[in-house]
Design an enzyme around this catalytic site. Structure first.
Site, PDB file in Angstrom:
ATOM      1  N   THR A  98     -15.744  63.286  -8.582  1.00  0.00           N
ATOM      2  CA  THR A  98     -16.191  62.197  -9.463  1.00  0.00           C
ATOM      3  C   THR A  98     -15.406  62.303 -10.775  1.00  0.00           C
ATOM      4  O   THR A  98     -15.967  62.624 -11.819  1.00  0.00           O
ATOM      5  CB  THR A  98     -17.702  62.327  -9.749  1.00  0.00           C
ATOM      6  OG1 THR A  98     -17.986  63.692 -10.150  1.00  0.00           O
ATOM      7  CG2 THR A  98     -18.538  61.992  -8.545  1.00  0.00           C
ATOM      8  N   GLU A 117     -25.157  70.949  -8.358  1.00  0.00           N
ATOM      9  CA  GLU A 117     -24.689  72.312  -8.114  1.00  0.00           C
ATOM     10  C   GLU A 117     -24.319  72.970  -9.443  1.00  0.00           C
ATOM     11  O   GLU A 117     -23.603  72.381 -10.240  1.00  0.00           O
ATOM     12  CB  GLU A 117     -23.477  72.284  -7.174  1.00  0.00           C
ATOM     13  CG  GLU A 117     -22.984  73.643  -6.782  1.00  0.00           C
ATOM     14  CD  GLU A 117     -24.128  74.545  -6.330  1.00  0.00           C
ATOM     15  OE1 GLU A 117     -24.800  74.216  -5.360  1.00  0.00           O
ATOM     16  OE2 GLU A 117     -24.355  75.579  -6.985  1.00  0.00           O
ATOM     17  N   LEU A 159     -22.946  76.188  -9.620  1.00  0.00           N
ATOM     18  CA  LEU A 159     -22.032  77.330  -9.461  1.00  0.00           C
ATOM     19  C   LEU A 159     -20.878  77.227 -10.457  1.00  0.00           C
ATOM     20  O   LEU A 159     -20.471  76.127 -10.834  1.00  0.00           O
ATOM     21  CB  LEU A 159     -21.485  77.396  -8.034  1.00  0.00           C
ATOM     22  CG  LEU A 159     -20.526  76.306  -7.527  1.00  0.00           C
ATOM     23  CD1 LEU A 159     -19.097  76.505  -7.994  1.00  0.00           C
ATOM     24  CD2 LEU A 159     -20.559  76.272  -6.021  1.00  0.00           C
ATOM     25  N   LYS A 191     -28.050  68.072 -15.009  1.00  0.00           N
ATOM     26  CA  LYS A 191     -26.734  68.643 -14.699  1.00  0.00           C
ATOM     27  C   LYS A 191     -25.750  68.356 -15.829  1.00  0.00           C
ATOM     28  O   LYS A 191     -25.051  69.254 -16.311  1.00  0.00           O
ATOM     29  CB  LYS A 191     -26.227  68.066 -13.370  1.00  0.00           C
ATOM     30  CG  LYS A 191     -24.828  68.493 -13.002  1.00  0.00           C
ATOM     31  CD  LYS A 191     -24.709  69.994 -12.796  1.00  0.00           C
ATOM     32  CE  LYS A 191     -23.269  70.443 -12.877  1.00  0.00           C
ATOM     33  NZ  LYS A 191     -23.095  71.873 -12.751  1.00  0.00           N
ATOM     34  N   THR A 243     -26.485  67.693 -18.845  1.00  0.00           N
ATOM     35  CA  THR A 243     -26.964  68.379 -20.046  1.00  0.00           C
ATOM     36  C   THR A 243     -26.614  69.866 -20.009  1.00  0.00           C
ATOM     37  O   THR A 243     -26.192  70.437 -21.018  1.00  0.00           O
ATOM     38  CB  THR A 243     -28.492  68.197 -20.167  1.00  0.00           C
ATOM     39  OG1 THR A 243     -28.793  66.806 -20.073  1.00  0.00           O
ATOM     40  CG2 THR A 243     -29.011  68.732 -21.485  1.00  0.00           C
ATOM     41  N   GLY A 261      -9.575  77.634 -25.519  1.00  0.00           N
ATOM     42  CA  GLY A 261     -10.274  76.372 -25.227  1.00  0.00           C
ATOM     43  C   GLY A 261     -10.746  76.371 -23.790  1.00  0.00           C
ATOM     44  O   GLY A 261     -10.120  76.985 -22.932  1.00  0.00           O
ATOM     45  N   CYS A 299     -15.001  70.391 -14.840  1.00  0.00           N
ATOM     46  CA  CYS A 299     -16.349  69.860 -15.112  1.00  0.00           C
ATOM     47  C   CYS A 299     -16.651  69.557 -16.572  1.00  0.00           C
ATOM     48  O   CYS A 299     -17.117  68.457 -16.887  1.00  0.00           O
ATOM     49  CB  CYS A 299     -17.393  70.825 -14.581  1.00  0.00           C
ATOM     50  SG  CYS A 299     -17.369  70.942 -12.792  1.00  0.00           S
TER      51      CYS A 299
HETATM   52  P1  NAD Z   1     -12.814  68.556  -5.092  1.00  0.00           P
HETATM   53  O1  NAD Z   1     -11.854  67.545  -5.549  1.00  0.00           O
HETATM   54  O2  NAD Z   1     -12.407  69.991  -4.960  1.00  0.00           O
HETATM   55  O3  NAD Z   1     -13.383  68.124  -3.642  1.00  0.00           O
HETATM   56  C1  NAD Z   1     -13.786  66.842  -3.328  1.00  0.00           C
HETATM   57  C2  NAD Z   1     -13.330  66.531  -1.902  1.00  0.00           C
HETATM   58  O4  NAD Z   1     -13.923  65.292  -1.497  1.00  0.00           O
HETATM   59  C3  NAD Z   1     -11.824  66.357  -1.736  1.00  0.00           C
HETATM   60  O5  NAD Z   1     -11.346  67.302  -0.802  1.00  0.00           O
HETATM   61  C4  NAD Z   1     -11.653  64.907  -1.250  1.00  0.00           C
HETATM   62  O6  NAD Z   1     -10.621  64.755  -0.294  1.00  0.00           O
HETATM   63  C5  NAD Z   1     -13.002  64.647  -0.620  1.00  0.00           C
HETATM   64  N1  NAD Z   1     -13.344  63.233  -0.512  1.00  0.00           N
HETATM   65  C6  NAD Z   1     -13.295  62.275  -1.475  1.00  0.00           C
HETATM   66  N2  NAD Z   1     -13.738  61.108  -0.985  1.00  0.00           N
HETATM   67  C7  NAD Z   1     -14.069  61.316   0.299  1.00  0.00           C
HETATM   68  C8  NAD Z   1     -14.601  60.483   1.327  1.00  0.00           C
HETATM   69  N3  NAD Z   1     -14.907  59.213   1.091  1.00  0.00           N
HETATM   70  N4  NAD Z   1     -14.819  61.034   2.536  1.00  0.00           N
HETATM   71  C9  NAD Z   1     -14.531  62.316   2.782  1.00  0.00           C
HETATM   72  N5  NAD Z   1     -14.046  63.156   1.845  1.00  0.00           N
HETATM   73  C10 NAD Z   1     -13.819  62.659   0.627  1.00  0.00           C
HETATM   74  O7  NAD Z   1     -14.085  68.436  -6.050  1.00  0.00           O
HETATM   75  P2  NAD Z   1     -15.158  69.575  -6.405  1.00  0.00           P
HETATM   76  O8  NAD Z   1     -14.642  70.465  -7.474  1.00  0.00           O
HETATM   77  O9  NAD Z   1     -15.683  70.172  -5.149  1.00  0.00           O
HETATM   78  O10 NAD Z   1     -16.294  68.683  -7.075  1.00  0.00           O
HETATM   79  C11 NAD Z   1     -17.114  67.836  -6.300  1.00  0.00           C
HETATM   80  C12 NAD Z   1     -18.276  67.386  -7.159  1.00  0.00           C
HETATM   81  O11 NAD Z   1     -19.059  68.527  -7.540  1.00  0.00           O
HETATM   82  C13 NAD Z   1     -17.876  66.705  -8.470  1.00  0.00           C
HETATM   83  O12 NAD Z   1     -18.810  65.690  -8.746  1.00  0.00           O
HETATM   84  C14 NAD Z   1     -18.012  67.809  -9.494  1.00  0.00           C
HETATM   85  O13 NAD Z   1     -18.295  67.312 -10.777  1.00  0.00           O
HETATM   86  C15 NAD Z   1     -19.191  68.584  -8.957  1.00  0.00           C
HETATM   87  N6  NAD Z   1     -19.238  69.996  -9.365  1.00  0.00           N
HETATM   88  C16 NAD Z   1     -18.090  70.751  -9.371  1.00  0.00           C
HETATM   89  C17 NAD Z   1     -18.166  72.107  -9.707  1.00  0.00           C
HETATM   90  C18 NAD Z   1     -16.934  72.968  -9.716  1.00  0.00           C
HETATM   91  O14 NAD Z   1     -17.017  74.075 -10.206  1.00  0.00           O
HETATM   92  N7  NAD Z   1     -15.809  72.514  -9.202  1.00  0.00           N
HETATM   93  C19 NAD Z   1     -19.401  72.677 -10.005  1.00  0.00           C
HETATM   94  C20 NAD Z   1     -20.536  71.882  -9.980  1.00  0.00           C
HETATM   95  C21 NAD Z   1     -20.449  70.540  -9.648  1.00  0.00           C
HETATM   96  C1  UDX Z   2     -18.940  75.215 -15.245  1.00  0.00           C
HETATM   97  C2  UDX Z   2     -20.413  75.631 -15.360  1.00  0.00           C
HETATM   98  O1  UDX Z   2     -20.477  76.968 -15.885  1.00  0.00           O
HETATM   99  C3  UDX Z   2     -21.080  75.567 -14.019  1.00  0.00           C
HETATM  100  O2  UDX Z   2     -22.468  75.864 -14.146  1.00  0.00           O
HETATM  101  C4  UDX Z   2     -20.922  74.169 -13.465  1.00  0.00           C
HETATM  102  O3  UDX Z   2     -21.521  74.071 -12.190  1.00  0.00           O
HETATM  103  C5  UDX Z   2     -19.450  73.780 -13.375  1.00  0.00           C
HETATM  104  O4  UDX Z   2     -18.845  73.925 -14.672  1.00  0.00           O
HETATM  105  P1  UDX Z   2     -16.724  76.397 -14.382  1.00  0.00           P
HETATM  106  O5  UDX Z   2     -16.046  75.283 -15.112  1.00  0.00           O
HETATM  107  O6  UDX Z   2     -16.368  76.653 -12.967  1.00  0.00           O
HETATM  108  O7  UDX Z   2     -18.300  76.162 -14.403  1.00  0.00           O
HETATM  109  O8  UDX Z   2     -16.488  77.774 -15.170  1.00  0.00           O
HETATM  110  P2  UDX Z   2     -17.099  78.372 -16.517  1.00  0.00           P
HETATM  111  O9  UDX Z   2     -17.359  79.797 -16.293  1.00  0.00           O
HETATM  112  O10 UDX Z   2     -18.220  77.577 -17.041  1.00  0.00           O
HETATM  113  O11 UDX Z   2     -15.873  78.267 -17.521  1.00  0.00           O
HETATM  114  C6  UDX Z   2     -15.411  77.035 -18.017  1.00  0.00           C
HETATM  115  C7  UDX Z   2     -14.334  77.263 -19.058  1.00  0.00           C
HETATM  116  O12 UDX Z   2     -14.887  77.811 -20.248  1.00  0.00           O
HETATM  117  C8  UDX Z   2     -13.242  78.235 -18.613  1.00  0.00           C
HETATM  118  O13 UDX Z   2     -11.988  77.769 -19.053  1.00  0.00           O
HETATM  119  C9  UDX Z   2     -13.623  79.511 -19.325  1.00  0.00           C
HETATM  120  O14 UDX Z   2     -12.530  80.362 -19.531  1.00  0.00           O
HETATM  121  C10 UDX Z   2     -14.155  78.956 -20.637  1.00  0.00           C
HETATM  122  N1  UDX Z   2     -15.070  79.865 -21.346  1.00  0.00           N
HETATM  123  C11 UDX Z   2     -16.237  80.267 -20.734  1.00  0.00           C
HETATM  124  C12 UDX Z   2     -14.771  80.286 -22.636  1.00  0.00           C
HETATM  125  O15 UDX Z   2     -13.738  79.926 -23.203  1.00  0.00           O
HETATM  126  N2  UDX Z   2     -15.656  81.102 -23.295  1.00  0.00           N
HETATM  127  C13 UDX Z   2     -16.827  81.515 -22.725  1.00  0.00           C
HETATM  128  O16 UDX Z   2     -17.586  82.246 -23.387  1.00  0.00           O
HETATM  129  C14 UDX Z   2     -17.130  81.082 -21.406  1.00  0.00           C
END
Ligand code: NAD
Ligand code: UDX
Length: 463
Positions: free
Chosen positions: A93, A162, A164, A221, A223, A272, A277
């Site tokens: 997204t 999610e 994570l 989420k 927030t 930074g 996300c």
């Molecule tokens: P990503 O880009 O790694 O994966 C998304 C996948 O969806 C891609 O492989 C893409 O090909 C597939 N896709 C898109 N449209 C499709 C369709 N119509 N049918 C089938 N497959 C399709 O993204 P991500 O990092 O996994 O993030 C997914 C969502 O989760 C986002 O909304 C993100 O904000 C949220 N999120 C991400 C994290 C993170 O740490 N990456 C953590 C929490 C929440």
């Molecule tokens: C974040 C949220 O933590 C997670 O809960 C959500 O689901 C997805 O977005 P992520 O982006 O994977 O996770 O990693 P995170 O550990 O939050 O780090 C984000 C960025 O902040 C990184 O570039 C990290 O290096 C930086 N960071 C983190 C700092 O600069 N200082 C800190 O104290 C913590």
């Protein structure tokens, strides 16, 4: 309803690891992860577990255990939708790059496509779960699409964001702080919530499973990410003040973090924040606030992004200024390109923007990252469209060996906090660098006293 078949649309950083853990913890449930990206699915199915497309510590073991037992990766989206009782939508997204809300709003085109496909394919009642991070009230749009394009079957929409973090995804999924499930307050909505609660109850304690209405879940989420990012921008703002006043930001972090009301996590000053996300979700929050006419709320949160952009450009300006106001034709070595350690993800990594600034100053950038490929590094720079692909390829050389990367460099910049950097033979690196040998530590990772004793000119963020 007893759940025996789950489908997840989107085999990315969230869909892949999340479903792998569900499959491992629920051997009685068949979990199928589908994606349009055939190459990605092929990689998830690679016999060599070191080749699965996402690097996360411990993930290979879990995939190895569950794959082809009750965990399947496929491009057959229709079949997986048809068979499943619960369908997770875990597609990307990203921030919109066109039209209304360009640069701010979440682009929901992939979500809508999923909803239309589910509507078209489903021949019996389904629970549709928003796993992607979505603007508050998106469930309403999904419901409308499903009800208007479906085959007359019933859909319940749940929000199950999610939380994570990359690099610790497996641990976060195995031991989550909480599982959040939002659903309708109707009896059918509550029944759907109950079905999903049952899935998580296979390994998560019931007091950690929180149920709310859909809108609270969606907004929580955004927030949570805004609060986490805000802490980083707050400490980074203080880091600049520390540099002017002789205070040390690490000492300030420790001192304030010991206040139990503040807490010690997410107070590490850095070059930074990056990642896919934080910026996207805050921009989305800002956009939503503006769309309701809440301009003060929007401005308040936008400042978190403004501060983060400032921190990145301040880091590159400082390198330029310290290297006698010219980096032209100087080799500057980046240790780390990923947005944080223990991931191969580079989305919105600060390294990309710092490199871009320095290439504008005609620097030669050398990069070493233990998990990021050279193709990805060049693609990241090309994506910015600051210059031609040929110019990027000419300005950046990627190395497989950190010592080679640092040889003859005028300066080293630490962009990712990989543990291995701490264990390097820094004397050897120093001996092979141009003098004075500078280190700009964007992660406050290394030991200043040790490096200064060798002869480095060492600068960390905020001291
Ligand atoms: P990503 O880009 O790694 O994966 C998304 C996948 O969806 C891609 O492989 C893409 O090909 C597939 N896709 C898109 N449209 C499709 C369709 N119509 N049918 C089938 N497959 C399709 O993204 P991500 O990092 O996994 O993030 C997914 C969502 O989760 C986002 O909304 C993100 O904000 C949220 N999120 C991400 C994290 C993170 O740490 N990456 C953590 C929490 C929440
Ligand atoms: C974040 C949220 O933590 C997670 O809960 C959500 O689901 C997805 O977005 P992520 O982006 O994977 O996770 O990693 P995170 O550990 O939050 O780090 C984000 C960025 O902040 C990184 O570039 C990290 O290096 C930086 N960071 C983190 C700092 O600069 N200082 C800190 O104290 C913590």
């Amino acid at each position: 309803m007893e759940i025996t078949k789950i489908c997840c649309i989107g085999a990315g950083y969230v869909g892949g690891p999340t479903m792998a853990v569900i499959a491992q913890k629920c051997p009685h449930i068949q979990v199928t992860v589908v994606d349009l990206n055939a190459e990605r699915i092929e990689a998830w199915n690679d016999k060599d577990l070191s080749k699965i497309p996402i690097y996360e510590p411990g993930l290979d073991v879990i995939v190895g255990e569950a794959r082809n037992r009750n965990l399947f990766f496929s491009t057959d989206v229709d079949k997986a939708i048809d068979e499943a009782q619960i369908i997770f939508i875990s597609v990307n997204t990203p921030t919109k790059t066109y039209g209304k809300g360009k640069g701010m709003a979440a682009d929901l085109k992939y979500i809508e496509l999923c909803a239309r496909q589910i509507g078209r394919v489903a021949k019996n009642n389904k629970i549709v779960v928003e796993k992607s991070t979505l603007p508050v009230r998106t469930a309403e749009a999904i419901k409308s699409i499903l009800d208007n394009t479906g085959n007359g079957v019933q859909f319940q929409i749940l929000s199950n964001p999610e939380f994570l973090a990359e690099g610790t995804a497996v641990q976060d999924l195995l031991n989550p702080d909480r599982i959040l499930i939002g659903g309708d307050t109707t009896p059918e909505g509550q029944e759907a919530i109950h079905s999903l609660v049952q899935v998580y109850s296979n390994w998560v304690a019931s007091d950690k499973i929180l149920t709310t209405n859909v809108w609270s879940s969606e907004l929580s989420k955004l927030t949570a990410n805004a609060f986490l990012a805000q802490r980083i921008s707050s400490i980074n703002a203080i880091s600049e003040l520390c540099e002017k006043t002789g205070a040390d930001v690490n000492e300030v972090s420790k001192a304030i973090g010991m206040d139990s009301r503040i807490g010690s996590k997410f107070l590490k000053a850095s070059v930074g924040f990056g990642g896919s996300c934080f910026q996207k979700d805050i921009l989305n929050l800002v956009y939503i606030s503006k769309s309701y006419g809440l301009h003060q709320v929007a401005d308040y949160w936008e400042q978190v992004i403004i501060m983060n952009d400032h921190q990145k450009s301040r880091f590159s300006s400082n390198i330029l200024q310290t290297l006698y106001n010219t980096v032209s034709d100087k080799k500057i070595t980046f240790l780390g390109w990923a947005f944080k350690k223990d991931t191969n993800d580079t989305r919105e990594s600060a390294a990309i923007y710092v490199a871009d600034d320095l290439i504008n100053e005609h620097a030669n950038i050398a990069v070493y990252d233990p998990k990021v490929t050279s193709k990805k590094i060049i693609d990241d720079l090309n994506y910015l469209e600051s210059r031609s692909a040929a110019a990027n390829a000419e300005s950046v050389i990627c190395y497989n060996d950190p010592y080679d990367a640092c040889k003859d460099a005028h300066a080293i910049a630490i962009l990712t906090e990989w543990d291995e950097f701490k264990a390097y033979n820094w004397q050897k690196i120093y001996d092979q660098m141009k003098k004075p040998a500078f280190i700009f530590d964007g992660r406050n990772l290394l030991d200043a006293a040790e490096l200064e004793a060798i002869g480095f000119v060492y600068q960390a963020v905020g001291s």
